[in-house]
Design a protein around this motif. Sequence first.
Motif, PDB file in Angstrom:
ATOM      1  N   UNK A  55       0.724  -1.079   0.029  1.00 28.54           N
ATOM      2  CA  UNK A  55       0.123   0.142  -0.105  1.00 28.54           C
ATOM      3  C   UNK A  55       0.930   1.218  -0.239  1.00 28.54           C
ATOM      4  N   UNK A  56       1.987   1.236   0.471  1.00 32.98           N
ATOM      5  CA  UNK A  56       2.949   2.214   0.600  1.00 32.98           C
ATOM      6  C   UNK A  56       3.549   2.836  -0.480  1.00 32.98           C
ATOM      7  N   UNK A  57       4.322   1.882  -1.415  1.00 36.74           N
ATOM      8  CA  UNK A  57       4.929   2.359  -2.629  1.00 36.74           C
ATOM      9  C   UNK A  57       4.372   1.827  -3.696  1.00 36.74           C
ATOM     10  N   UNK A  58       3.186   1.271  -4.004  1.00 35.27           N
ATOM     11  CA  UNK A  58       2.818   0.803  -5.043  1.00 35.27           C
ATOM     12  C   UNK A  58       2.641   1.877  -6.157  1.00 35.27           C
ATOM     13  N   UNK A  59       2.031   2.988  -5.794  1.00 35.78           N
ATOM     14  CA  UNK A  59       2.129   4.108  -6.834  1.00 35.78           C
ATOM     15  C   UNK A  59       2.998   4.269  -7.722  1.00 35.78           C
ATOM     16  N   UNK A  79      -6.624  -0.803 -24.458  1.00 36.33           N
ATOM     17  CA  UNK A  79      -5.227  -1.194 -23.869  1.00 36.33           C
ATOM     18  C   UNK A  79      -5.407  -2.467 -22.996  1.00 36.33           C
ATOM     19  N   UNK A  80      -4.458  -3.384 -23.179  1.00 35.53           N
ATOM     20  CA  UNK A  80      -4.399  -4.490 -22.641  1.00 35.53           C
ATOM     21  C   UNK A  80      -3.293  -4.645 -21.425  1.00 35.53           C
ATOM     22  N   UNK A  81      -3.604  -5.127 -20.268  1.00 31.02           N
ATOM     23  CA  UNK A  81      -2.713  -5.243 -19.206  1.00 31.02           C
ATOM     24  C   UNK A  81      -2.648  -6.952 -19.091  1.00 31.02           C
ATOM     25  N   UNK A  82      -1.460  -7.499 -19.027  1.00 28.26           N
ATOM     26  CA  UNK A  82      -1.230  -9.062 -18.971  1.00 28.26           C
ATOM     27  C   UNK A  82      -0.766  -9.026 -17.472  1.00 28.26           C
ATOM     28  N   UNK A  83      -1.538  -9.839 -16.670  1.00 28.34           N
ATOM     29  CA  UNK A  83      -1.055  -9.970 -15.188  1.00 28.34           C
ATOM     30  C   UNK A  83      -1.893  -8.729 -14.693  1.00 28.34           C
ATOM     31  N   UNK A  84      -1.297  -8.322 -13.545  1.00 28.65           N
ATOM     32  CA  UNK A  84      -1.594  -7.078 -12.775  1.00 28.65           C
ATOM     33  C   UNK A  84      -3.012  -7.267 -12.109  1.00 28.65           C
ATOM     34  N   UNK A  85      -3.186  -8.394 -11.699  1.00 29.45           N
ATOM     35  CA  UNK A  85      -4.474  -8.739 -10.961  1.00 29.45           C
ATOM     36  C   UNK A  85      -4.697  -8.055  -9.922  1.00 29.45           C
ATOM     37  N   UNK A  86      -3.777  -7.293  -9.108  1.00 26.38           N
ATOM     38  CA  UNK A  86      -4.143  -6.340  -8.046  1.00 26.38           C
ATOM     39  C   UNK A  86      -4.880  -5.088  -8.454  1.00 26.38           C
ATOM     40  N   UNK A  87      -4.852  -4.720  -9.791  1.00 28.48           N
ATOM     41  CA  UNK A  87      -5.623  -3.738 -10.351  1.00 28.48           C
ATOM     42  C   UNK A  87      -4.984  -2.160 -10.437  1.00 28.48           C
ATOM     43  N   UNK A  88      -3.556  -2.229  -9.897  1.00 31.94           N
ATOM     44  CA  UNK A  88      -2.925  -0.744  -9.886  1.00 31.94           C
ATOM     45  C   UNK A  88      -2.899  -0.156 -11.368  1.00 31.94           C
ATOM     46  N   UNK A  89      -2.382  -1.135 -12.097  1.00 33.98           N
ATOM     47  CA  UNK A  89      -2.117  -0.352 -13.359  1.00 33.98           C
ATOM     48  C   UNK A  89      -3.481  -0.052 -14.190  1.00 33.98           C
ATOM     49  N   UNK A  90      -4.225  -0.909 -13.910  1.00 31.04           N
ATOM     50  CA  UNK A  90      -5.736  -0.487 -14.527  1.00 31.04           C
ATOM     51  C   UNK A  90      -6.145   0.913 -13.784  1.00 31.04           C
ATOM     52  N   UNK A 120      -8.191  -2.510  -1.471  1.00 37.49           N
ATOM     53  CA  UNK A 120      -9.094  -1.714  -2.240  1.00 37.49           C
ATOM     54  C   UNK A 120      -8.617  -0.433  -2.761  1.00 37.49           C
ATOM     55  N   UNK A 121      -7.747  -0.010  -2.300  1.00 43.14           N
ATOM     56  CA  UNK A 121      -7.207   1.569  -2.613  1.00 43.14           C
ATOM     57  C   UNK A 121      -6.401   1.182  -4.147  1.00 43.14           C
ATOM     58  N   UNK A 122      -5.718  -0.218  -4.368  1.00 39.86           N
ATOM     59  CA  UNK A 122      -5.335  -0.414  -5.673  1.00 39.86           C
ATOM     60  C   UNK A 122      -6.177  -0.859  -6.532  1.00 39.86           C
ATOM     61  N   UNK A 123      -7.097  -1.995  -6.113  1.00 39.49           N
ATOM     62  CA  UNK A 123      -7.977  -2.804  -7.052  1.00 39.49           C
ATOM     63  C   UNK A 123      -9.348  -1.822  -7.231  1.00 39.49           C
ATOM     64  N   UNK A 124      -9.388  -0.574  -6.698  1.00 41.85           N
ATOM     65  CA  UNK A 124     -10.718   0.074  -6.889  1.00 41.85           C
ATOM     66  C   UNK A 124     -11.268   0.348  -8.235  1.00 41.85           C
TER      67      UNK A 124
END
Length: 275
Positions: A55-59, A79-90, A120-124
């Motif tokens: 949560x602290x450095x994901x950004x 746009x396609x994201x391969x992987x990234x299931x945490x949702x941060x890139x999305x 939730x702050x990443x995958x929102x």
Amino acid sequence: MELWYTEKQTDSFGITAKIKQTYVTEKTDFQDLAMIETEEFGNMLVLDGMVMTTEKDEFVYHEMVAHPALFTHPNPKRVLVVGGGDGGVIREIMKHPKVEQAVLVDIDGKVIEYSKKYLPSIAGELDNPRVSVQVGDGYMHIHDNKNAYDVIMVDSTEPVGPAVELFSRGFYQGIYEALKEDGIFVAQTDNPWFKADLIQNVNRDVKEIFPIVRVYCANIPTYPSGLWTFTMGSKKHDPLQVEEAQIPEINTKYYSPRLHKAAFVLPKFVEDLVK
């Protein structure tokens, strides 16, 4: 009693973080997954003993995967994201109004499930109507979708387990074919302190396929060595030709219009790796 999580980043070096509590430890169909709360970095996702996000450095990571490519491409509609299931890139992609659809393909549905619950702050933004979330094989998705995407982002783990094929020349060739005529792709390509050979191999393979190849860096404290590289392959658009004035200010914590070109200025030893 104190509990600590330690990631062995090499056979003789690691990082450690004090744990407040453990939410999940599970062996999924694809990898060992843990979701823990740490004193220093908040909630942390760990896959196969490697820190994926906190949560602290994901950004830093998520902004630097998404924005350099999206501000280089003049009209990134799909746009396609391969992987990234945490949702941060999305989440970062959704800050770009030009994007009409973002497709996320992650092989492990458990990563998506637990990220929604504990990060939730990443995958929102995974439930955003502009996002299509698919549990499946990103390698096969690439090969089944020719000329389909403006930008492709590879948000993979390190090249172990199911992610090994995401660092292969055949995968990069598939990406080239899945991109439209002026498409761009970007992938995380690990760190130059411990994985110099990987960076060199990826750079060589991508240069054999894409006419424009650029490597850039960011500082991510919980990733091995803290210095992380990303490799961009482009059919037409060069990120170094994007002027600062062309990049609008958006809600970010690390990436900025001024940083866009600066990120491509490599430390000398990294520059030597990719010559």
